[in-house]
Design a protein around this motif. Structure first.
Motif, mmCIF file in Angstrom:
data_model
loop_
_atom_site.group_PDB
_atom_site.id
_atom_site.type_symbol
_atom_site.label_atom_id
_atom_site.label_comp_id
_atom_site.label_asym_id
_atom_site.label_seq_id
_atom_site.Cartn_x
_atom_site.Cartn_y
_atom_site.Cartn_z
ATOM 1 N N ALA A 66 0.903 -1.265 0.062
ATOM 2 C CA ALA A 66 -0.003 0.007 -0.069
ATOM 3 C C ALA A 66 0.849 1.365 -0.160
ATOM 4 O O ALA A 66 1.985 1.054 0.506
ATOM 5 C CB ALA A 66 -1.062 -0.140 1.303
ATOM 6 N N VAL A 67 0.403 2.234 -0.823
ATOM 7 C CA VAL A 67 1.217 3.493 -0.886
ATOM 8 C C VAL A 67 0.109 4.590 0.204
ATOM 9 O O VAL A 67 -1.090 4.576 -0.136
ATOM 10 C CB VAL A 67 1.181 4.093 -2.148
ATOM 11 N N ILE A 68 1.007 5.187 0.982
ATOM 12 C CA ILE A 68 -0.013 5.894 2.049
ATOM 13 C C ILE A 68 -0.095 7.384 1.262
ATOM 14 O O ILE A 68 0.940 7.900 0.817
ATOM 15 C CB ILE A 68 0.621 6.062 3.326
ATOM 16 N N LEU A 69 -1.404 7.693 1.243
ATOM 17 C CA LEU A 69 -1.568 9.255 0.477
ATOM 18 C C LEU A 69 -1.544 10.140 1.296
ATOM 19 O O LEU A 69 -1.171 11.222 1.323
ATOM 20 C CB LEU A 69 -2.932 9.076 -0.428
ATOM 21 N N LYS A 70 -2.330 9.806 2.491
ATOM 22 C CA LYS A 70 -2.343 10.932 3.599
ATOM 23 C C LYS A 70 -2.885 10.275 4.821
ATOM 24 O O LYS A 70 -3.791 9.479 4.862
ATOM 25 C CB LYS A 70 -3.303 12.105 3.201
ATOM 26 N N ALA A 71 -2.304 10.878 6.012
ATOM 27 C CA ALA A 71 -2.753 10.323 7.250
ATOM 28 C C ALA A 71 -3.430 11.392 8.135
ATOM 29 O O ALA A 71 -2.973 12.632 8.121
ATOM 30 C CB ALA A 71 -1.659 9.653 8.189
ATOM 31 N N PHE A 72 -4.532 11.213 8.875
ATOM 32 C CA PHE A 72 -4.961 12.181 9.817
ATOM 33 C C PHE A 72 -5.296 11.848 11.214
ATOM 34 O O PHE A 72 -5.693 10.590 11.456
ATOM 35 C CB PHE A 72 -6.614 12.502 9.454
ATOM 36 N N GLY A 73 -4.865 12.705 12.182
ATOM 37 C CA GLY A 73 -5.007 12.189 13.668
ATOM 38 C C GLY A 73 -4.259 11.168 13.985
ATOM 39 O O GLY A 73 -3.057 11.176 13.471
ATOM 40 N N GLU A 74 -4.703 10.263 14.898
ATOM 41 C CA GLU A 74 -3.639 9.100 15.478
ATOM 42 C C GLU A 74 -4.002 7.833 14.631
ATOM 43 O O GLU A 74 -4.974 7.336 14.660
ATOM 44 C CB GLU A 74 -4.212 9.085 16.792
ATOM 45 N N VAL A 75 -2.915 7.481 14.117
ATOM 46 C CA VAL A 75 -2.777 6.279 13.176
ATOM 47 C C VAL A 75 -1.649 5.336 13.802
ATOM 48 O O VAL A 75 -0.631 6.016 14.345
ATOM 49 C CB VAL A 75 -2.891 6.566 11.950
ATOM 50 N N PRO A 76 -1.590 4.120 13.569
ATOM 51 C CA PRO A 76 -0.451 3.304 14.007
ATOM 52 C C PRO A 76 0.790 3.526 13.222
ATOM 53 O O PRO A 76 0.680 4.241 12.147
ATOM 54 C CB PRO A 76 -0.855 1.960 13.642
#
Length: 82
Positions: A66-76
């Motif tokens: 998987a390619v992360i596009l964007k993360a918001f808040g609390e993620v692992p």
């Protein structure tokens, strides 16, 4: 069969050992996945969300990481299992 790109938004809730994934939603584009993840991160009961894409062949079951596009808040910290 040709490779297909999937766009996904995945929310996370608070778990005993940190963020835990909730139900993922398939989206039609990268921008739609990012918008969906942003909304999910602000939804009550969620502590964060991530938008990602994944390319693969659904016929053979072979998929790239998987390619992360964007993360918001609390993620692992480690999203390699996506």
């Amino acid at each position: 069969m040709a490779d297909v790109t999937y766009y996904v938004s995945l929310p996370f809730g608070a778990g005993d050992d940190g963020p835990e994934p909730r139900e993922a939603v398939e989206c039609t584009s990268a921008s739609a996945a990012i918008r969906s993840a942003e909304r999910m991160a602000r939804t009550e009961g969620n502590i964060g969300a991530v938008a990602f894409s994944r390319i693969g062949d659904p016929g053979s079951g072979d998929f790239a990481d998987a390619v992360i596009l964007k993360a918001f808040g609390e993620v692992p910290g480690d999203l390699s299992a996506l």
